[in-house]
Each structure stands twice: as structure tokens, then as C-alpha cells.
Design a protein around this motif. Sequence first.
Motif, PDB file in Angstrom:
ATOM      1  N   ASP A  66       0.812  -1.223   0.000  1.00  0.00           N
ATOM      2  CA  ASP A  66       0.000   0.000   0.000  1.00  0.00           C
ATOM      3  C   ASP A  66       0.847   1.275   0.000  1.00  0.00           C
ATOM      4  N   ALA A  67       2.163   1.140  -0.163  1.00  0.00           N
ATOM      5  CA  ALA A  67       3.039   2.324  -0.138  1.00  0.00           C
ATOM      6  C   ALA A  67       2.749   3.235  -1.328  1.00  0.00           C
ATOM      7  N   THR A  68       2.795   4.527  -1.087  1.00  0.00           N
ATOM      8  CA  THR A  68       2.599   5.538  -2.133  1.00  0.00           C
ATOM      9  C   THR A  68       3.760   6.525  -2.093  1.00  0.00           C
ATOM     10  N   LEU A  69       3.925   7.253  -3.198  1.00  0.00           N
ATOM     11  CA  LEU A  69       4.974   8.272  -3.274  1.00  0.00           C
ATOM     12  C   LEU A  69       4.404   9.541  -3.889  1.00  0.00           C
ATOM     13  N   THR A  70       4.595  10.650  -3.203  1.00  0.00           N
ATOM     14  CA  THR A  70       4.266  11.971  -3.739  1.00  0.00           C
ATOM     15  C   THR A  70       5.566  12.706  -4.036  1.00  0.00           C
ATOM     16  N   ILE A  71       5.722  13.139  -5.280  1.00  0.00           N
ATOM     17  CA  ILE A  71       6.890  13.924  -5.667  1.00  0.00           C
ATOM     18  C   ILE A  71       6.496  15.390  -5.673  1.00  0.00           C
ATOM     19  N   LEU A  72       7.168  16.173  -4.846  1.00  0.00           N
ATOM     20  CA  LEU A  72       6.955  17.616  -4.778  1.00  0.00           C
ATOM     21  C   LEU A  72       7.984  18.271  -5.693  1.00  0.00           C
ATOM     22  N   ALA A  73       7.557  18.602  -6.912  1.00  0.00           N
ATOM     23  CA  ALA A  73       8.458  19.229  -7.879  1.00  0.00           C
ATOM     24  C   ALA A  73       8.235  20.739  -7.867  1.00  0.00           C
ATOM     25  N   TYR A  74       9.305  21.473  -8.120  1.00  0.00           N
ATOM     26  CA  TYR A  74       9.206  22.931  -8.120  1.00  0.00           C
ATOM     27  C   TYR A  74      10.294  23.486  -9.023  1.00  0.00           C
ATOM     28  N   GLY A  75      10.303  24.814  -9.182  1.00  0.00           N
ATOM     29  CA  GLY A  75      11.315  25.438 -10.021  1.00  0.00           C
ATOM     30  C   GLY A  75      10.862  25.471 -11.471  1.00  0.00           C
ATOM     31  N   ASN A  76      11.727  25.037 -12.375  1.00  0.00           N
ATOM     32  CA  ASN A  76      11.392  25.026 -13.799  1.00  0.00           C
ATOM     33  C   ASN A  76      10.605  23.775 -14.159  1.00  0.00           C
ATOM     34  N   ASP A  77       9.579  23.970 -14.985  1.00  0.00           N
ATOM     35  CA  ASP A  77       8.775  22.833 -15.453  1.00  0.00           C
ATOM     36  C   ASP A  77       9.480  22.229 -16.667  1.00  0.00           C
ATOM     37  N   THR A  78      10.392  21.332 -16.396  1.00  0.00           N
ATOM     38  CA  THR A  78      11.328  20.816 -17.391  1.00  0.00           C
ATOM     39  C   THR A  78      10.837  19.517 -18.023  1.00  0.00           C
ATOM     40  N   PRO A  79      11.504  19.069 -19.090  1.00  0.00           N
ATOM     41  CA  PRO A  79      11.187  17.742 -19.640  1.00  0.00           C
ATOM     42  C   PRO A  79      11.342  16.634 -18.598  1.00  0.00           C
ATOM     43  N   GLU A  80      12.272  16.806 -17.663  1.00  0.00           N
ATOM     44  CA  GLU A  80      12.452  15.798 -16.611  1.00  0.00           C
ATOM     45  C   GLU A  80      11.217  15.726 -15.708  1.00  0.00           C
ATOM     46  N   VAL A  81      10.635  16.883 -15.404  1.00  0.00           N
ATOM     47  CA  VAL A  81       9.400  16.888 -14.613  1.00  0.00           C
ATOM     48  C   VAL A  81       8.274  16.244 -15.408  1.00  0.00           C
ATOM     49  N   GLU A  82       8.189  16.536 -16.708  1.00  0.00           N
ATOM     50  CA  GLU A  82       7.157  15.930 -17.539  1.00  0.00           C
ATOM     51  C   GLU A  82       7.331  14.411 -17.585  1.00  0.00           C
ATOM     52  N   ARG A  83       8.568  13.938 -17.593  1.00  0.00           N
ATOM     53  CA  ARG A  83       8.806  12.499 -17.583  1.00  0.00           C
ATOM     54  C   ARG A  83       8.302  11.881 -16.279  1.00  0.00           C
ATOM     55  N   LEU A  84       8.463  12.581 -15.183  1.00  0.00           N
ATOM     56  CA  LEU A  84       7.924  12.091 -13.908  1.00  0.00           C
ATOM     57  C   LEU A  84       6.403  12.019 -13.963  1.00  0.00           C
ATOM     58  N   ARG A  85       5.778  13.028 -14.577  1.00  0.00           N
ATOM     59  CA  ARG A  85       4.310  13.002 -14.714  1.00  0.00           C
ATOM     60  C   ARG A  85       3.864  11.797 -15.549  1.00  0.00           C
ATOM     61  N   ARG A  86       4.582  11.542 -16.629  1.00  0.00           N
ATOM     62  CA  ARG A  86       4.208  10.402 -17.485  1.00  0.00           C
ATOM     63  C   ARG A  86       4.340   9.091 -16.729  1.00  0.00           C
TER      64      ARG A  86
END
Length: 337
Positions: free
Chosen positions: A203-223
Motif C-alpha cells: 500500500d506504499a505511495t509516493l508523492t513527488i513535490l516538484a518545483y522550479g522550472n517545469d522541465t522535460p524531466e518533470v514531464e517524464r515524472l508526470r508520465r
Amino acid sequence: MRGKRPAGGESGSPLPVLQWAQEHGEVGGVRTSHAQLTSALRAEAIPVDYVDTGSARRALSMLPALVQRRSLHLLHLTRLWRAVLLAPVFGLLRGRTVLVLHSGSTADQVARMGALRLRTLVLALHAYDEIWAVNDDIGANLPDALRSRITVVTPFDSSAAPVQTDVPREPHSLALATNGGLAHYNAELGIETVRLVRERWPDATLTILAYGNDTPEVERLRRTAEVEPWLSVAFDAPPDEVSAVLARTGTFLRPTSWDGDSVIVREAQASGATVVASDAAPRPAGVVLAPLEAGALAVAVTEGGPVSDGHGLATTSLADAVRAVEVDVRPRRLGRP
């Protein structure tokens, strides 16, 4: 230090504080740190204002204050080259000047400098009366000629950090933070760690708190989150939402390759979460340490591990250091646990 004079005025009253920082900058530890400092000092009726380094217009609006009054100037930076560029300005300011170094990348920045740039760095940083660093490693990696100017401080001030107590704790929920998905935050490693944790805690979950620039790396995390129902990504969440995430989190992960004295780690601890972090940097007392590897981090989450004693970090907050400048000519001796 340039002379051994107290920072207070002739009447003994404290100097007004001018924070040189991005007052309206990106969400993150540096902004949280100087905002907490402002809140703590204003609560004591110490005047605080900003020279907003993120806006030329707002910075220029403070020119009359720079010319007309003595102040305690605090320059908050992560990059040494900016301190070099601003050194001629700070050498001319009235009052007392402090360079506040927030980044654990200082060692790498110094290592990439040649002999000429290192000499320039030493000369430039002598324009500042003092250097406040957020861990011992930052000071230790600056050239020897600067060491006597350094005070170690913590950028987190618990007196100005709201903690939510009305949010139910979810023991198997995890969270981590990443600035724009930059590599040294190792968000992907955090995801892999939680995949392994789920073998023991389904039942473990993970929330990633991203901030700063909305980069391709952040988009990859969303995908990735789109195909992993236990993973969610929040971007530039406001402080109350971040506090709510930390309040319900069972474990906060900090799998960074390097670090200063992470404000969000301190916030997570203050909220009551367990913090599991890489052993690649000094960590606050009570943080569970693990090698920077998914399997080791997962074991530390589910079974525990060695715990930091806080070595290399300070107990003196920025507000404490400011208060000491007001009443003491030797603030460099503060800050060791």
C-alpha cells in the motif's frame, strides 16, 4: 572580518536588515529560508526589507535605502560566481555585509576553478564582512584564506515554520522533493526505491513535490505517474499544501547526491515524518542514513538503519546569527552542535 565593530547603531538598536534575495522567486528551500528569517525578525520588531535580486525594477527601488542608511545586508546565493560579480557593490555598502551560501554544490564549484579564478574568488569574497554557510562541508571546501570568516548556520527556523497537526498520518506514504527534476535530486532513484518498498508494503505511495522550472524531466515524472497509480506529482505546490503532504507522510525520502542543510528535510522532521536520506551529505540529527542505492534506501525505509547525530550541521539559525551580530562582534564562533 572588516574591523571588529558591532552591527548595531550608536544607540545600541539593531541595524535594519536588507535581504538580497528573490523575494518573489521560485518555490524552494532558499525562498523558504529567507521568508522564515523575515518572519522571525519582524516578530521581534526588527526592520526587514528586500533588495529583490529577481527584479531589476524592484531592486533599483531600494537604491535610496542603500545610500541613506546603514543596514545588515544578507546576500542569499547558491552560486559563487554571483558573489564575485556583486562583490564590488557589497564592498561599498554602508553597514555590515554577509554572504549566505546555501548550496552543497560549493565543493564542485570550487573544484572546477583554476588557480586564477580561485585567487579572484578569495579577493572578491573579502568584500563581505562574513560568510554564513549551511554546513561544515561548504566552509571546508572554500580556500583556506576565507575560513576565518565562516559561520555555520541552519537555514531552517522552527519558530517561523507552521506545522499542521490535524492531518492523519499515513505510515506507508512517502514523499520526496525535486527542483525541476535536476539529476542530483535523484527523483527516478526515489521511484525505484518505492517500487522495492512496495514489495514489503503493497500500500506504499509516493508523492513527488516538484518545483522550479517545469522541465522535460518533470514531464517524464508526470508520465510515469500516469501508469503508476501509487505515484503522484505535484508542481509548485503552495506552502500550505506542502505542509499538508509532510504532515500525512510516513517517510520523507532525500536521495540527493549532494546537499546543504535541506529546509524541506527539517520541515519533514518538524512535521513528525521519518526522514530517510542518502549518506552523501551531512544530515540533521535523527535522519536515517543509507547509501545512495535503491535497495539500501528501501531497506532503510522498511527496517531502519544508522541514524545521523547531526555532525557537520549547525543549531544556530539565521535569526540567531542576526541577533548575535547585533550584540556580539564574534558571530563566527556560533553554530556548532
